[in-house]
Design a protein around this motif. Structure first.
Motif, PDB file in Angstrom:
ATOM      1  N   ARG A 122       0.829  -1.210   0.000  1.00 24.41           N
ATOM      2  CA  ARG A 122       0.000   0.000   0.000  1.00 24.41           C
ATOM      3  C   ARG A 122       0.861   1.257   0.000  1.00 24.41           C
ATOM      4  NH1 ARG A 122      -5.019   1.160   0.312  1.00 24.41           N
ATOM      5  NH2 ARG A 122      -5.183   3.320   0.983  1.00 24.41           N
ATOM      6  N   GLY A 123       0.515   2.189  -0.858  1.00 26.12           N
ATOM      7  CA  GLY A 123       1.204   3.480  -0.869  1.00 26.12           C
ATOM      8  C   GLY A 123       2.553   3.479  -1.566  1.00 26.12           C
ATOM      9  N   ALA A 124       2.919   2.376  -2.217  1.00 30.25           N
ATOM     10  CA  ALA A 124       4.244   2.306  -2.859  1.00 30.25           C
ATOM     11  C   ALA A 124       4.372   3.360  -3.949  1.00 30.25           C
ATOM     12  CB  ALA A 124       4.474   0.912  -3.435  1.00 30.25           C
ATOM     13  N   ARG A 125       5.648   3.746  -4.185  1.00 31.71           N
ATOM     14  CA  ARG A 125       5.955   4.738  -5.212  1.00 31.71           C
ATOM     15  C   ARG A 125       6.562   4.004  -6.412  1.00 31.71           C
ATOM     16  NH1 ARG A 125       7.039  10.306  -5.523  1.00 31.71           N
ATOM     17  NH2 ARG A 125       8.867  10.578  -6.821  1.00 31.71           N
ATOM     18  N   VAL A 126       5.909   4.113  -7.559  1.00 30.25           N
ATOM     19  CA  VAL A 126       6.231   3.281  -8.724  1.00 30.25           C
ATOM     20  C   VAL A 126       6.533   4.134  -9.946  1.00 30.25           C
ATOM     21  CG1 VAL A 126       5.384   1.385 -10.185  1.00 30.25           C
ATOM     22  CG2 VAL A 126       4.473   1.676  -7.872  1.00 30.25           C
ATOM     23  N   ALA A 127       7.573   3.748 -10.702  1.00 36.97           N
ATOM     24  CA  ALA A 127       7.837   4.432 -11.972  1.00 36.97           C
ATOM     25  C   ALA A 127       7.583   3.485 -13.138  1.00 36.97           C
ATOM     26  CB  ALA A 127       9.282   4.935 -12.007  1.00 36.97           C
ATOM     27  N   ASP A 128       6.962   4.017 -14.199  1.00 34.14           N
ATOM     28  CA  ASP A 128       6.783   3.280 -15.462  1.00 34.14           C
ATOM     29  C   ASP A 128       7.690   3.958 -16.478  1.00 34.14           C
ATOM     30  OD1 ASP A 128       5.895   2.034 -17.806  1.00 34.14           O
ATOM     31  OD2 ASP A 128       4.101   3.290 -17.957  1.00 34.14           O
ATOM     32  N   VAL A 129       8.756   3.260 -16.872  1.00 31.13           N
ATOM     33  CA  VAL A 129       9.761   3.849 -17.767  1.00 31.13           C
ATOM     34  C   VAL A 129       9.439   3.513 -19.228  1.00 31.13           C
ATOM     35  CG1 VAL A 129      12.226   3.900 -18.347  1.00 31.13           C
ATOM     36  CG2 VAL A 129      11.506   3.741 -15.950  1.00 31.13           C
ATOM     37  N   GLY A 130       9.297   4.538 -20.062  1.00 27.69           N
ATOM     38  CA  GLY A 130       8.900   4.329 -21.458  1.00 27.69           C
ATOM     39  C   GLY A 130       7.406   4.094 -21.528  1.00 27.69           C
ATOM     40  N   THR A 131       6.651   5.078 -21.082  1.00 30.44           N
ATOM     41  CA  THR A 131       5.210   4.873 -20.851  1.00 30.44           C
ATOM     42  C   THR A 131       4.372   4.861 -22.133  1.00 30.44           C
ATOM     43  OG1 THR A 131       3.431   5.503 -19.331  1.00 30.44           O
ATOM     44  CG2 THR A 131       4.530   7.308 -20.502  1.00 30.44           C
ATOM     45  N   GLY A 132       4.871   5.439 -23.225  1.00 28.65           N
ATOM     46  CA  GLY A 132       4.100   5.455 -24.477  1.00 28.65           C
ATOM     47  C   GLY A 132       2.751   6.138 -24.280  1.00 28.65           C
ATOM     48  N   SER A 133       1.677   5.399 -24.545  1.00 29.76           N
ATOM     49  CA  SER A 133       0.317   5.941 -24.374  1.00 29.76           C
ATOM     50  C   SER A 133      -0.044   6.142 -22.908  1.00 29.76           C
ATOM     51  CB  SER A 133      -0.688   4.959 -24.977  1.00 29.76           C
ATOM     52  OG  SER A 133      -0.604   3.720 -24.287  1.00 29.76           O
ATOM     53  N   GLY A 134       0.823   5.636 -22.000  1.00 29.76           N
ATOM     54  CA  GLY A 134       0.523   5.696 -20.564  1.00 29.76           C
ATOM     55  C   GLY A 134      -0.109   4.397 -20.077  1.00 29.76           C
ATOM     56  N   ALA A 135      -0.196   3.412 -20.949  1.00 30.45           N
ATOM     57  CA  ALA A 135      -0.949   2.184 -20.664  1.00 30.45           C
ATOM     58  C   ALA A 135      -0.664   1.591 -19.273  1.00 30.45           C
ATOM     59  CB  ALA A 135      -0.668   1.141 -21.750  1.00 30.45           C
ATOM     60  N   VAL A 136       0.610   1.280 -19.009  1.00 32.42           N
ATOM     61  CA  VAL A 136       0.948   0.581 -17.767  1.00 32.42           C
ATOM     62  C   VAL A 136       0.688   1.480 -16.554  1.00 32.42           C
ATOM     63  CG1 VAL A 136       2.872  -0.451 -16.469  1.00 32.42           C
ATOM     64  CG2 VAL A 136       2.594  -0.935 -18.927  1.00 32.42           C
ATOM     65  N   ALA A 137       1.206   2.702 -16.624  1.00 32.33           N
ATOM     66  CA  ALA A 137       1.060   3.637 -15.498  1.00 32.33           C
ATOM     67  C   ALA A 137      -0.414   3.909 -15.189  1.00 32.33           C
ATOM     68  CB  ALA A 137       1.776   4.955 -15.836  1.00 32.33           C
ATOM     69  N   LEU A 138      -1.204   4.151 -16.220  1.00 25.65           N
ATOM     70  CA  LEU A 138      -2.601   4.542 -16.003  1.00 25.65           C
ATOM     71  C   LEU A 138      -3.464   3.359 -15.560  1.00 25.65           C
ATOM     72  CD1 LEU A 138      -2.937   7.012 -19.014  1.00 25.65           C
ATOM     73  CD2 LEU A 138      -2.756   7.598 -16.575  1.00 25.65           C
ATOM     74  N   ALA A 139      -3.227   2.184 -16.159  1.00 20.67           N
ATOM     75  CA  ALA A 139      -4.005   1.008 -15.740  1.00 20.67           C
ATOM     76  C   ALA A 139      -3.685   0.671 -14.286  1.00 20.67           C
ATOM     77  CB  ALA A 139      -3.704  -0.179 -16.646  1.00 20.67           C
ATOM     78  N   LEU A 140      -2.398   0.810 -13.911  1.00 16.88           N
ATOM     79  CA  LEU A 140      -2.010   0.508 -12.533  1.00 16.88           C
ATOM     80  C   LEU A 140      -2.653   1.497 -11.554  1.00 16.88           C
ATOM     81  CD1 LEU A 140      -0.303  -1.307 -10.694  1.00 16.88           C
ATOM     82  CD2 LEU A 140       1.595   0.300 -11.018  1.00 16.88           C
ATOM     83  N   LYS A 141      -2.599   2.779 -11.879  1.00 14.86           N
ATOM     84  CA  LYS A 141      -3.200   3.794 -11.001  1.00 14.86           C
ATOM     85  C   LYS A 141      -4.710   3.580 -10.893  1.00 14.86           C
ATOM     86  CE  LYS A 141      -3.264   7.531  -8.493  1.00 14.86           C
ATOM     87  NZ  LYS A 141      -2.586   7.615  -7.186  1.00 14.86           N
ATOM     88  N   HIS A 142      -5.317   3.157 -12.007  1.00  9.71           N
ATOM     89  CA  HIS A 142      -6.758   2.898 -12.032  1.00  9.71           C
ATOM     90  C   HIS A 142      -7.123   1.770 -11.067  1.00  9.71           C
ATOM     91  CE1 HIS A 142     -10.426   1.071 -13.986  1.00  9.71           C
ATOM     92  NE2 HIS A 142     -10.814   2.323 -13.805  1.00  9.71           N
ATOM     93  N   GLU A 143      -6.263   0.719 -11.027  1.00  6.91           N
ATOM     94  CA  GLU A 143      -6.579  -0.438 -10.191  1.00  6.91           C
ATOM     95  C   GLU A 143      -6.030  -0.314  -8.775  1.00  6.91           C
ATOM     96  OE1 GLU A 143      -6.034  -4.283 -12.397  1.00  6.91           O
ATOM     97  OE2 GLU A 143      -6.025  -2.961 -14.131  1.00  6.91           O
ATOM     98  N   ARG A 144      -4.995   0.539  -8.623  1.00  2.98           N
ATOM     99  CA  ARG A 144      -4.398   0.738  -7.306  1.00  2.98           C
ATOM    100  C   ARG A 144      -4.237   2.239  -7.050  1.00  2.98           C
ATOM    101  NH1 ARG A 144      -1.117  -2.982  -4.725  1.00  2.98           N
ATOM    102  NH2 ARG A 144      -0.977  -1.262  -3.243  1.00  2.98           N
ATOM    103  N   PRO A 145      -5.358   2.910  -6.745  1.00  9.48           N
ATOM    104  CA  PRO A 145      -5.288   4.369  -6.563  1.00  9.48           C
ATOM    105  C   PRO A 145      -4.397   4.792  -5.401  1.00  9.48           C
ATOM    106  CG  PRO A 145      -7.581   3.540  -6.412  1.00  9.48           C
ATOM    107  CD  PRO A 145      -6.714   2.369  -6.663  1.00  9.48           C
ATOM    108  N   ASP A 146      -4.077   3.848  -4.503  1.00  7.76           N
ATOM    109  CA  ASP A 146      -3.223   4.183  -3.352  1.00  7.76           C
ATOM    110  C   ASP A 146      -1.754   4.371  -3.760  1.00  7.76           C
ATOM    111  OD1 ASP A 146      -3.536   1.177  -3.758  1.00  7.76           O
ATOM    112  OD2 ASP A 146      -1.761   1.228  -2.456  1.00  7.76           O
TER     113      ASP A 146
END
Ligand SMILES: C[S@@+](CC[C@H](N)C(=O)[O-])C[C@H]1O[C@@H](n2cnc3c(N)ncnc32)[C@H](O)[C@@H]1O
Length: 283
Positions: A122-146
């Motif tokens: 919970r609350g971890a700080r995560v980087a998505d390197v080479g995000t392109g459309s934002g797919a990985v970063a945005l899907a992760l934030k969507h499923e884990r808003p914390d």
């Protein structure tokens, strides 16, 4: 679908059923892999409807405007432009992303990269390197808003697409421009995820990829590992949990890079096709 107005009906073109049959044959001749599905997706879009609606009204006639829109989309698809670029969007996990030629079309196998990150504390700080459309970063934030999610890319054009997606989806992800981890400040990170370019130069690719997707999102040297060889040590030094998507046959080499970089627990995860697709390193 509601009936079109009488005047339009008079000038109407072929039925849904006929349009689909013709389009499917044309796309098959053009070498498309899933001609019927593509035709349905493009026709549904031209009708501003869903694929289900097509099946419910196969005799419904297209208006002139709908026929024109469909003909346009079909011409693009016959030239092997990816369906996602023609529609301007692609579904990824539980979100819809706007995509165009500035970014790679998010792939189903990349959903696995999000999945391995769902177990982060919970609350971890995560980087998505080479995000392109934002797919990985945005899907992760969507499923884990914390989680606190930061997304980077070396392409300003890709970042513009990712930022617009974050805005449209109302997801609070921050963005940084630059080469790999050089885009980030010194704030400690709990995890780093990346689907980097990993296609060997001179690989023969389908026209959809070779002629439309950004080369800088695809290629990484003669064995496809040029970016990962730089990224794995950088990431392993910055975070106790790292996960990378890799190409078929690259998992072993990337696992070795992770161990050399001090990661003690290295695991690979297979995608739905049985290919070792995501390599996770922990220490
Ligand atoms: C394979 S695409 C992945 C895009 C997205 N994460 C996805 O999975 O759909 C790789 C991305 O990495 C970016 N990229 C390539 N080289 C980079 C580098 N040296 N530093 C940062 N980003 C880079 C490209 O611009 C591209 O957006």
């Amino acid at each position: 679908l509601p009936d079109p107005p009488a005047a339009v009906q008079f000038a109407a073109g072929p039925s849904v059923r006929m349009s689909l049959a013709i389009a499917t044959a044309e796309l098959r001749d053009a070498g498309c892999e899933s001609p019927r599905l593509d035709a349905e997706l493009l026709l549904a879009e031209a009708l501003r409807a869903t694929r289900t609606t097509l099946h419910l009204g196969p005799e419904r006639e297209l208006t002139v405007e709908e026929s024109d829109r469909f003909a346009n989309a079909l011409a693009r698809r016959r030239a092997r432009e990816p369906v996602a670029y023609i529609l301007g969007r692609r579904a990824f996990r539980h979100i819809d992303l706007a995509v165009d030629r500035r970014v790679l079309v998010p792939r189903p196998e990349t959903e696995l990269l999000v999945e391995v990150a769902l177990s982060l504390p919970r609350g971890a700080r995560v980087a998505d390197v080479g995000t392109g459309s934002g797919a990985v970063a945005l899907a992760l934030k969507h499923e884990r808003p914390d989680l606190t999610v930061i997304a980077t890319d070396a392409s300003e054009e890709a970042l513009a697409v990712a930022r617009a997606n974050a805005e449209a989806l109302q997801l609070d992800v921050s963005f940084a421009h630059g080469d790999l981890l050089g885009a980030l400040d010194d704030t400690p990170l709990d995890a780093i995820l990346s689907n980097p370019p990993y296609v060997p130069d001179r690989t023969e690719l389908a026209p959809e990829i070779a002629n439309y997707e950004p080369p800088s999102a695809l290629f990484a040297g003669s064995d496809g590992l040029d970016v990962l060889r730089r990224l794995v040590p950088q990431a392993s030094a910055r975070a106790p949990f790292v996960a990378f998507e890799v190409g078929a046959g690259q998992a072993e080499a990337v696992g070795a890079l992770l161990r050399q970089s001090g990661m003690t627990d290295v695991r690979t995860h297979k995608d739905l096709a049985g290919i070792e697709r995501v390599v996770v390193g922990r220490r």
